[in-house]
Design a protein around this motif. Sequence first.
Motif, PDB file in Angstrom:
ATOM      1  N   GLU A 233      22.905  -1.589 -12.175  1.00  0.00           N
ATOM      2  CA  GLU A 233      23.035  -2.136 -13.515  1.00  0.00           C
ATOM      3  C   GLU A 233      22.751  -1.089 -14.586  1.00  0.00           C
ATOM      4  O   GLU A 233      23.306  -1.153 -15.682  1.00  0.00           O
ATOM      5  N   SER A 234      21.893  -0.137 -14.297  1.00  0.00           N
ATOM      6  CA  SER A 234      21.542   0.873 -15.300  1.00  0.00           C
ATOM      7  C   SER A 234      22.537   2.030 -15.346  1.00  0.00           C
ATOM      8  O   SER A 234      22.536   2.800 -16.309  1.00  0.00           O
ATOM      9  N   ALA A 235      23.368   2.152 -14.333  1.00  0.00           N
ATOM     10  CA  ALA A 235      24.284   3.292 -14.248  1.00  0.00           C
ATOM     11  C   ALA A 235      25.260   3.353 -15.421  1.00  0.00           C
ATOM     12  O   ALA A 235      25.624   4.440 -15.875  1.00  0.00           O
ATOM     13  N   GLY A 236      25.660   2.220 -15.935  1.00  0.00           N
ATOM     14  CA  GLY A 236      26.653   2.207 -17.002  1.00  0.00           C
ATOM     15  C   GLY A 236      26.086   2.114 -18.405  1.00  0.00           C
ATOM     16  O   GLY A 236      26.844   1.914 -19.357  1.00  0.00           O
ATOM     17  N   LEU A 237      24.799   2.274 -18.562  1.00  0.00           N
ATOM     18  CA  LEU A 237      24.184   2.139 -19.881  1.00  0.00           C
ATOM     19  C   LEU A 237      24.460   3.369 -20.748  1.00  0.00           C
ATOM     20  O   LEU A 237      24.577   4.486 -20.238  1.00  0.00           O
ATOM     21  N   ASP A 238      24.526   3.144 -22.063  1.00  0.00           N
ATOM     22  CA  ASP A 238      24.683   4.280 -22.979  1.00  0.00           C
ATOM     23  C   ASP A 238      23.378   5.080 -23.032  1.00  0.00           C
ATOM     24  O   ASP A 238      22.371   4.691 -22.435  1.00  0.00           O
ATOM     25  N   ARG A 239      23.377   6.158 -23.778  1.00  0.00           N
ATOM     26  CA  ARG A 239      22.244   7.082 -23.794  1.00  0.00           C
ATOM     27  C   ARG A 239      20.937   6.419 -24.210  1.00  0.00           C
ATOM     28  O   ARG A 239      19.904   6.572 -23.541  1.00  0.00           O
ATOM     29  N   ASP A 240      20.955   5.677 -25.335  1.00  0.00           N
ATOM     30  CA  ASP A 240      19.730   5.024 -25.815  1.00  0.00           C
ATOM     31  C   ASP A 240      19.212   4.008 -24.811  1.00  0.00           C
ATOM     32  O   ASP A 240      18.014   3.977 -24.498  1.00  0.00           O
ATOM     33  N   ALA A 241      20.100   3.175 -24.315  1.00  0.00           N
ATOM     34  CA  ALA A 241      19.695   2.141 -23.363  1.00  0.00           C
ATOM     35  C   ALA A 241      19.234   2.755 -22.046  1.00  0.00           C
ATOM     36  O   ALA A 241      18.284   2.271 -21.427  1.00  0.00           O
ATOM     37  N   SER A 242      19.870   3.833 -21.625  1.00  0.00           N
ATOM     38  CA  SER A 242      19.488   4.499 -20.387  1.00  0.00           C
ATOM     39  C   SER A 242      18.081   5.090 -20.497  1.00  0.00           C
ATOM     40  O   SER A 242      17.263   4.964 -19.573  1.00  0.00           O
ATOM     41  N   PHE A 243      17.796   5.727 -21.635  1.00  0.00           N
ATOM     42  CA  PHE A 243      16.461   6.274 -21.867  1.00  0.00           C
ATOM     43  C   PHE A 243      15.421   5.156 -21.894  1.00  0.00           C
ATOM     44  O   PHE A 243      14.349   5.260 -21.287  1.00  0.00           O
ATOM     45  N   LEU A 244      15.742   4.069 -22.584  1.00  0.00           N
ATOM     46  CA  LEU A 244      14.826   2.930 -22.679  1.00  0.00           C
ATOM     47  C   LEU A 244      14.619   2.289 -21.309  1.00  0.00           C
ATOM     48  O   LEU A 244      13.501   1.918 -20.955  1.00  0.00           O
ATOM     49  N   TYR A 245      15.685   2.183 -20.526  1.00  0.00           N
ATOM     50  CA  TYR A 245      15.568   1.624 -19.176  1.00  0.00           C
ATOM     51  C   TYR A 245      14.593   2.459 -18.342  1.00  0.00           C
ATOM     52  O   TYR A 245      13.714   1.908 -17.667  1.00  0.00           O
ATOM     53  N   ALA A 246      14.739   3.781 -18.402  1.00  0.00           N
ATOM     54  CA  ALA A 246      13.847   4.654 -17.629  1.00  0.00           C
ATOM     55  C   ALA A 246      12.408   4.499 -18.098  1.00  0.00           C
ATOM     56  O   ALA A 246      11.484   4.388 -17.276  1.00  0.00           O
ATOM     57  N   THR A 247      12.218   4.462 -19.419  1.00  0.00           N
ATOM     58  CA  THR A 247      10.871   4.316 -19.978  1.00  0.00           C
ATOM     59  C   THR A 247      10.256   2.988 -19.580  1.00  0.00           C
ATOM     60  O   THR A 247       9.117   2.922 -19.117  1.00  0.00           O
ATOM     61  N   GLU A 248      11.003   1.910 -19.774  1.00  0.00           N
ATOM     62  CA  GLU A 248      10.482   0.571 -19.475  1.00  0.00           C
ATOM     63  C   GLU A 248      10.260   0.367 -17.982  1.00  0.00           C
ATOM     64  O   GLU A 248       9.317  -0.318 -17.584  1.00  0.00           O
ATOM     65  N   SER A 249      11.096   0.950 -17.143  1.00  0.00           N
ATOM     66  CA  SER A 249      10.870   0.793 -15.698  1.00  0.00           C
ATOM     67  C   SER A 249       9.590   1.498 -15.275  1.00  0.00           C
ATOM     68  O   SER A 249       8.841   0.991 -14.437  1.00  0.00           O
ATOM     69  N   MET A 250       9.289   2.655 -15.891  1.00  0.00           N
ATOM     70  CA  MET A 250       8.028   3.344 -15.587  1.00  0.00           C
ATOM     71  C   MET A 250       6.837   2.543 -16.105  1.00  0.00           C
ATOM     72  O   MET A 250       5.825   2.412 -15.407  1.00  0.00           O
ATOM     73  N   ARG A 251       6.941   2.005 -17.308  1.00  0.00           N
ATOM     74  CA  ARG A 251       5.849   1.194 -17.859  1.00  0.00           C
ATOM     75  C   ARG A 251       5.611  -0.042 -17.001  1.00  0.00           C
ATOM     76  O   ARG A 251       4.471  -0.390 -16.702  1.00  0.00           O
ATOM     77  N   LEU A 252       6.697  -0.703 -16.638  1.00  0.00           N
ATOM     78  CA  LEU A 252       6.588  -1.927 -15.839  1.00  0.00           C
ATOM     79  C   LEU A 252       5.966  -1.619 -14.481  1.00  0.00           C
ATOM     80  O   LEU A 252       5.064  -2.325 -14.018  1.00  0.00           O
ATOM     81  N   THR A 253       6.414  -0.561 -13.862  1.00  0.00           N
ATOM     82  CA  THR A 253       5.866  -0.174 -12.559  1.00  0.00           C
ATOM     83  C   THR A 253       4.375   0.149 -12.671  1.00  0.00           C
ATOM     84  O   THR A 253       3.583  -0.279 -11.825  1.00  0.00           O
ATOM     85  N   THR A 254       3.998   0.855 -13.721  1.00  0.00           N
ATOM     86  CA  THR A 254       2.582   1.193 -13.928  1.00  0.00           C
ATOM     87  C   THR A 254       1.748  -0.068 -14.095  1.00  0.00           C
ATOM     88  O   THR A 254       0.697  -0.230 -13.453  1.00  0.00           O
TER      89      THR A 254
END
Length: 156
Positions: free
Chosen positions: A32-53
């Motif tokens: 689902e994250s593969a097709g995200l634009d630059r802003d959304a892709s960066f936010l996805y990576a950030t939020e996935s790290m926060r959520l995992t933490t």
Amino acid sequence: MMSSGGFDLLYREGMSLIEEVAAYLDGDGRAESAGLDRDASFLYATESMRLTTRLMQLASWLLLHRAVSEGEISFEQARAEKAKVKFSALPSERGGPGWDDLPERMRGYIQKGDRLFARVVKFDRIERGEEELPPANPENGVSAQLDRLKQAFGRS
């Protein structure tokens, strides 16, 4: 909470969410994250790290309490271990560039994780004496029945 069965419910809910999120991030979330634009892709990576933490902090807290409730460690040992794990702060707001483009399931997991995290932090503060238990809800039928029984038997 420990004796009322509330902890078992919280434990199952927390561990279930941890398993769901791990499976999602490792599977469908990648796709689902593969097709995200630059802003959304960066936010996805950030939020996935926060959520995992946050979820790993929750898992640690839940497992320590489970060990105490099963007699594997003392409350004092758990308190010493919990002092090593600091809860990260929840963001005061969600949103910003890319938020609306995040996959719906990811936003849902973030919201579930935030709610569960807030409940655990509140319980932890009550346990440490930093907050008081909320008053019983008089609208709650069970609470009202217990109050009546206490009055009938002369206990307060």
